[in-house]
Design a protein around this motif. Structure first.
Motif, short mmCIF file in Angstrom:
data_model
loop_
_atom_site.label_atom_id
_atom_site.label_comp_id
_atom_site.label_asym_id
_atom_site.label_seq_id
_atom_site.Cartn_x
_atom_site.Cartn_y
_atom_site.Cartn_z
N GLU A 10 -49.67 40.57 3.96
CA GLU A 10 -50.29 40.23 2.69
C GLU A 10 -50.99 41.43 2.06
OE1 GLU A 10 -52.71 36.73 2.89
OE2 GLU A 10 -51.21 35.60 4.02
N GLU A 11 -50.57 42.62 2.44
CA GLU A 11 -51.16 43.84 1.91
C GLU A 11 -50.07 44.86 1.62
OE1 GLU A 11 -55.34 44.40 4.18
OE2 GLU A 11 -53.61 44.15 5.49
N ALA A 12 -50.45 45.88 0.86
CA ALA A 12 -49.57 47.02 0.65
C ALA A 12 -49.98 48.12 1.62
CB ALA A 12 -49.70 47.52 -0.79
N VAL A 13 -49.01 48.83 2.16
CA VAL A 13 -49.29 49.96 3.04
C VAL A 13 -48.81 51.23 2.36
CG1 VAL A 13 -48.75 51.06 5.25
CG2 VAL A 13 -49.14 48.60 5.15
N MET A 14 -49.70 52.21 2.22
CA MET A 14 -49.33 53.46 1.59
C MET A 14 -48.55 54.32 2.59
SD MET A 14 -51.66 56.54 0.00
CE MET A 14 -52.88 55.42 -0.68
N VAL A 15 -47.30 54.59 2.27
CA VAL A 15 -46.47 55.38 3.19
C VAL A 15 -46.49 56.87 2.83
CG1 VAL A 15 -44.97 53.45 3.78
CG2 VAL A 15 -44.37 54.91 1.85
N GLU A 16 -46.94 57.19 1.61
CA GLU A 16 -47.03 58.60 1.22
C GLU A 16 -47.96 58.75 0.04
OE1 GLU A 16 -47.30 61.78 1.89
OE2 GLU A 16 -45.25 61.75 2.73
N ARG A 17 -48.65 59.90 -0.02
CA ARG A 17 -49.47 60.22 -1.18
C ARG A 17 -49.48 61.72 -1.37
NH1 ARG A 17 -55.67 59.15 -0.71
NH2 ARG A 17 -55.73 61.33 -0.05
N LEU A 18 -49.20 62.16 -2.58
CA LEU A 18 -49.33 63.56 -2.95
C LEU A 18 -50.54 63.68 -3.86
CD1 LEU A 18 -45.63 64.65 -3.65
CD2 LEU A 18 -46.91 64.72 -1.49
N SER A 19 -51.39 64.65 -3.60
CA SER A 19 -52.63 64.78 -4.36
C SER A 19 -52.89 66.23 -4.72
CB SER A 19 -53.82 64.25 -3.54
OG SER A 19 -53.59 62.92 -3.12
N SER A 20 -53.23 66.45 -5.97
CA SER A 20 -53.59 67.79 -6.43
C SER A 20 -55.05 68.08 -6.11
CB SER A 20 -53.36 67.93 -7.94
OG SER A 20 -52.00 67.97 -8.24
N HIS A 21 -55.37 69.35 -6.00
CA HIS A 21 -56.76 69.74 -5.79
C HIS A 21 -57.58 69.31 -6.99
CE1 HIS A 21 -60.16 72.08 -4.38
NE2 HIS A 21 -60.26 72.64 -5.59
N GLY A 22 -58.72 68.67 -6.74
CA GLY A 22 -59.56 68.22 -7.82
C GLY A 22 -59.16 66.89 -8.41
N ALA A 23 -58.21 66.18 -7.77
CA ALA A 23 -57.80 64.87 -8.27
C ALA A 23 -58.95 63.89 -8.14
CB ALA A 23 -56.59 64.36 -7.50
N VAL A 24 -58.92 62.83 -8.96
CA VAL A 24 -59.95 61.81 -8.95
C VAL A 24 -60.07 61.19 -7.55
CG1 VAL A 24 -58.36 59.96 -9.60
CG2 VAL A 24 -60.77 59.76 -10.20
N ALA A 25 -61.26 60.70 -7.20
CA ALA A 25 -61.49 60.12 -5.88
C ALA A 25 -60.55 58.95 -5.63
CB ALA A 25 -62.94 59.65 -5.74
N GLY A 56 -51.03 55.65 5.11
CA GLY A 56 -51.08 54.81 6.31
C GLY A 56 -52.07 53.69 6.20
N GLY A 57 -52.91 53.73 5.17
CA GLY A 57 -53.92 52.70 4.98
C GLY A 57 -53.38 51.49 4.25
N ARG A 58 -54.12 50.40 4.35
CA ARG A 58 -53.73 49.14 3.71
C ARG A 58 -54.49 48.95 2.42
NH1 ARG A 58 -50.68 45.60 6.53
NH2 ARG A 58 -50.02 46.38 8.57
N MET A 59 -53.80 48.36 1.43
CA MET A 59 -54.35 48.22 0.09
C MET A 59 -54.18 46.78 -0.37
SD MET A 59 -52.20 51.55 -1.20
CE MET A 59 -52.91 51.67 -2.83
N PRO A 60 -55.15 46.23 -1.09
CA PRO A 60 -55.02 44.85 -1.58
C PRO A 60 -53.93 44.74 -2.64
CG PRO A 60 -56.96 45.89 -2.51
CD PRO A 60 -56.44 46.83 -1.47
N LEU A 61 -53.18 43.66 -2.60
CA LEU A 61 -52.09 43.48 -3.56
C LEU A 61 -52.60 43.23 -4.97
CD1 LEU A 61 -49.64 41.23 -1.50
CD2 LEU A 61 -49.54 43.70 -1.85
N HIS A 62 -53.69 42.48 -5.08
CA HIS A 62 -54.16 42.05 -6.40
C HIS A 62 -55.05 43.06 -7.09
CE1 HIS A 62 -57.39 41.13 -3.61
NE2 HIS A 62 -58.22 41.17 -4.65
N SER A 63 -55.39 44.16 -6.38
CA SER A 63 -56.41 45.07 -6.89
C SER A 63 -55.99 46.53 -6.85
CB SER A 63 -57.71 44.88 -6.08
OG SER A 63 -58.80 45.45 -6.74
#
Length: 268
Positions: free
Chosen positions: A123-138, A144-151
């Motif tokens: 019942e959650e989303a799992v982040m399998v990859e993230r690319l982030s630039s230096h200075g990107a927003v928090a 690998g973390g879990r994320m709420p589907l509705h939010s």
């Protein structure tokens, strides 16, 4: 086979009347770690799992030998690199990441912010990859973390294209936008999901810890099933979802083609 269960005589070759199998206890030790507690002492492992310290130490020793756990000079335990090595072989994420990374790189170069790829798990989303630039927003969530589907943007896409029965189950739960803890209207969320299915695009706004806008699109496999969601995460100030939308949608379609989708639903 069990370990340190109840007092009394143990009958060789037979499971004692109480206690969990060793594999369950070992998994409980691994499950005791989370993003807020990546390092745990033996007593913390024992307390968080309910496993006696003597048994926890013995099981942790076996996990150390295999590489599932590591132990620092201060005596605290952490997840070992062997688990990352094994997890990277997961077929569902391995091929997806391989195909997606070039498209994600293009988006990251253009936006200079976060580009996320997530899949549905339970019942959650799992982040399998993230690319982030230096200075990107928090960012609240890690690879690998879990994320709420509705939010989250990717979560809304995955929920919008999930089976109707699953959607109704989620909509029937008390939901709150995180981290603001604002109640979510099931009726409003149902309308949002319908719009996402119609447009093939989700726009989500979060107010804390920093105002952000997430624009997400579905990724399809060769059967036309939505198997992942791709999004960009940018500061809300001066964000232009109308400009980001076509770029995210184009990248998601490119990934879909790489996974064998001849034509993503909704394309001419």
């Amino acid at each position: 086979m069990t370990d340190d269960v109840s007092p009394g005589t143990r009958i060789r070759g037979r499971r004692p009347p109480q206690g969990d199998p060793v594999v369950d206890r070992a998994l409980a030790l691994l499950g005791a770690f989370d993003s807020n507690r990546p390092y745990l002492t033996l007593s913390e492992l024992s307390r968080r799992t309910g496993i006696p310290a003597s048994s926890a130490l013995r099981l942790a020793g076996r996990l150390l030998e295999w590489g599932a756990l590591e132990r620092g000079a201060d005596g605290r335990f952490s997840i070992g690199m062997r688990l990352w090595e094994v997890a990277s072989l997961t077929p569902r994420s391995h091929e997806l990441r391989r195909v997606a990374l070039p498209f994600m790189g293009d988006l990251e170069e253009v936006t200079r912010q976060h580009v996320l790829l997530a899949v549905l798990d339970g019942e959650e989303a799992v982040m399998v990859e993230r690319l982030s630039s230096h200075g990107a927003v928090a960012a609240l969530y890690r690879p690998g973390g879990r994320m709420p589907l509705h939010s989250t943007g990717v979560g809304l896409v995955l929920l919008a294209f999930a089976e109707s029965g699953f959607q109704e189950h989620v909509l029937g739960e008390p939901l709150m936008h995180l981290p603001e803890k604002i109640p979510v209207s099931a009726a409003a969320l149902r309308r949002t999901l319908a719009e996402i299915r119609r447009d093939g695009l989700a726009t989500f706004r979060r107010g804390a810890p920093e105002p952000i806008v997430s624009v997400a699109a579905p990724v399809h496999d060769a059967q036309g099933t939505v198997v992942a969601a791709l999004s960009v995460l940018v500061p809300a100030e001066n964000a232009e979802p109308r400009l980001l939308g076509p770029a995210v949608r184009t990248a998601a379609r490119g990934i879909s083609r790489g996974l064998g989708a001849w034509r993503a639903p909704g394309t001419p």
